[in-house]
Design a protein around this motif. Structure first.
Motif, mmCIF file in Angstrom:
data_model
loop_
_atom_site.group_PDB
_atom_site.id
_atom_site.type_symbol
_atom_site.label_atom_id
_atom_site.label_comp_id
_atom_site.label_asym_id
_atom_site.label_seq_id
_atom_site.Cartn_x
_atom_site.Cartn_y
_atom_site.Cartn_z
ATOM 1 N N GLU A 154 0.831 -1.205 0.000
ATOM 2 C CA GLU A 154 0.000 0.000 0.000
ATOM 3 C C GLU A 154 0.867 1.257 0.000
ATOM 4 O OE1 GLU A 154 -3.722 2.065 0.359
ATOM 5 O OE2 GLU A 154 -3.455 -0.093 0.316
ATOM 6 N N ILE A 155 0.556 2.174 -0.896
ATOM 7 C CA ILE A 155 1.170 3.507 -0.876
ATOM 8 C C ILE A 155 0.234 4.395 -0.076
ATOM 9 C CG2 ILE A 155 1.919 5.495 -2.230
ATOM 10 C CD1 ILE A 155 3.669 3.014 -2.598
ATOM 11 N N THR A 156 0.654 4.719 1.110
ATOM 12 C CA THR A 156 -0.169 5.534 2.000
ATOM 13 C C THR A 156 -0.066 7.010 1.611
ATOM 14 O OG1 THR A 156 1.630 5.874 3.566
ATOM 15 C CG2 THR A 156 0.225 3.916 3.908
ATOM 16 N N PRO A 157 -0.990 7.819 2.097
ATOM 17 C CA PRO A 157 -0.866 9.266 1.840
ATOM 18 C C PRO A 157 0.444 9.844 2.375
ATOM 19 C CG PRO A 157 -3.081 8.744 2.582
ATOM 20 C CD PRO A 157 -2.263 7.485 2.747
ATOM 21 N N GLU A 158 0.964 9.269 3.455
ATOM 22 C CA GLU A 158 2.229 9.750 4.025
ATOM 23 C C GLU A 158 3.407 9.461 3.093
ATOM 24 O OE1 GLU A 158 0.027 7.787 5.761
ATOM 25 O OE2 GLU A 158 -0.785 9.366 7.036
ATOM 26 N N ILE A 159 3.407 8.277 2.482
ATOM 27 C CA ILE A 159 4.464 7.945 1.524
ATOM 28 C C ILE A 159 4.360 8.849 0.300
ATOM 29 C CG2 ILE A 159 5.341 6.171 -0.060
ATOM 30 C CD1 ILE A 159 4.538 4.081 2.070
ATOM 31 N N ALA A 160 3.145 9.070 -0.174
ATOM 32 C CA ALA A 160 2.938 9.946 -1.327
ATOM 33 C C ALA A 160 3.440 11.356 -1.027
ATOM 34 C CB ALA A 160 1.459 9.970 -1.711
ATOM 35 N N LYS A 161 3.144 11.844 0.171
ATOM 36 C CA LYS A 161 3.581 13.179 0.571
ATOM 37 C C LYS A 161 5.105 13.250 0.644
ATOM 38 C CE LYS A 161 2.881 16.659 4.156
ATOM 39 N NZ LYS A 161 2.174 16.953 5.421
ATOM 40 N N ALA A 162 5.727 12.191 1.167
ATOM 41 C CA ALA A 162 7.190 12.149 1.248
ATOM 42 C C ALA A 162 7.811 12.165 -0.147
ATOM 43 C CB ALA A 162 7.638 10.910 2.024
ATOM 44 N N MET A 163 7.196 11.457 -1.085
ATOM 45 C CA MET A 163 7.686 11.460 -2.477
ATOM 46 C C MET A 163 7.628 12.868 -3.053
ATOM 47 S SD MET A 163 8.566 8.444 -3.847
ATOM 48 C CE MET A 163 8.291 8.661 -5.581
ATOM 49 N N ARG A 164 6.477 13.506 -2.911
ATOM 50 C CA ARG A 164 6.317 14.864 -3.462
ATOM 51 C C ARG A 164 7.287 15.842 -2.803
ATOM 52 N NH1 ARG A 164 0.931 13.348 -2.631
ATOM 53 N NH2 ARG A 164 0.798 14.784 -0.851
ATOM 54 N N ARG A 165 7.444 15.730 -1.485
ATOM 55 C CA ARG A 165 8.320 16.650 -0.755
ATOM 56 C C ARG A 165 9.774 16.466 -1.181
ATOM 57 N NH1 ARG A 165 7.281 16.600 5.229
ATOM 58 N NH2 ARG A 165 5.691 18.066 4.573
ATOM 59 N N LYS A 166 10.235 15.215 -1.256
ATOM 60 C CA LYS A 166 11.632 14.988 -1.643
ATOM 61 C C LYS A 166 11.873 15.446 -3.074
ATOM 62 C CE LYS A 166 15.511 11.930 -1.645
ATOM 63 N NZ LYS A 166 16.092 10.675 -1.238
ATOM 64 N N ARG A 167 10.920 15.171 -3.966
ATOM 65 C CA ARG A 167 11.055 15.612 -5.359
ATOM 66 C C ARG A 167 11.193 17.129 -5.407
ATOM 67 N NH1 ARG A 167 7.642 17.307 -9.303
ATOM 68 N NH2 ARG A 167 5.732 16.748 -8.225
ATOM 69 N N ALA A 168 10.372 17.830 -4.620
ATOM 70 C CA ALA A 168 10.433 19.291 -4.588
ATOM 71 C C ALA A 168 11.746 19.770 -3.975
ATOM 72 C CB ALA A 168 9.249 19.837 -3.801
ATOM 73 N N ASP A 169 12.161 19.139 -2.887
ATOM 74 C CA ASP A 169 13.416 19.525 -2.229
ATOM 75 C C ASP A 169 14.610 19.386 -3.169
ATOM 76 O OD1 ASP A 169 12.019 20.032 0.108
ATOM 77 O OD2 ASP A 169 12.724 18.232 1.158
ATOM 78 N N LEU A 170 14.580 18.334 -4.007
ATOM 79 C CA LEU A 170 15.680 18.097 -4.943
ATOM 80 C C LEU A 170 15.526 18.879 -6.248
ATOM 81 C CD1 LEU A 170 16.111 14.237 -4.483
ATOM 82 C CD2 LEU A 170 17.532 16.064 -3.513
ATOM 83 N N GLY A 171 14.370 19.519 -6.435
ATOM 84 C CA GLY A 171 14.135 20.283 -7.658
ATOM 85 C C GLY A 171 14.018 19.398 -8.885
ATOM 86 N N MET A 172 13.498 18.195 -8.689
ATOM 87 C CA MET A 172 13.392 17.239 -9.794
ATOM 88 C C MET A 172 12.001 17.284 -10.420
ATOM 89 S SD MET A 172 15.329 13.935 -8.131
ATOM 90 C CE MET A 172 15.469 13.006 -9.673
#
Length: 63
Positions: free
Chosen positions: A3-21
């Motif tokens: 299961e991809i939880t909302p927390e995992i999804a949020k972590a993905m989006r946050r890390k992507r944004a932090d890395l500017g990817m």
């Protein structure tokens, strides 16, 4: 399947944004399809074990 939880999804989006990817850079790096990546960023989806492993390793790497 895992299961991809909302927390995992949020972590993905946050890390992507932090890395500017872009989304394309991330799903290319993870070697998953755009359709799979799109579901992951929304959350509340199920993915194969190998995809789940790639995602959690990517989130944890460097944090």
């Amino acid at each position: 399947m895992n299961e991809i939880t909302p927390e995992i999804a949020k972590a993905m989006r946050r890390k992507r944004a932090d890395l500017g990817m872009t989304k394309k850079q991330v799903y290319t790096q993870l070697e998953i399809s755009f359709e799979t990546y799109k579901k992951i960023e929304v959350g509340n989806s199920r993915v194969k074990n190998n995809v789940y492993q790639k995602i959690t390793n990517w989130i944890a790497k460097g944090y």
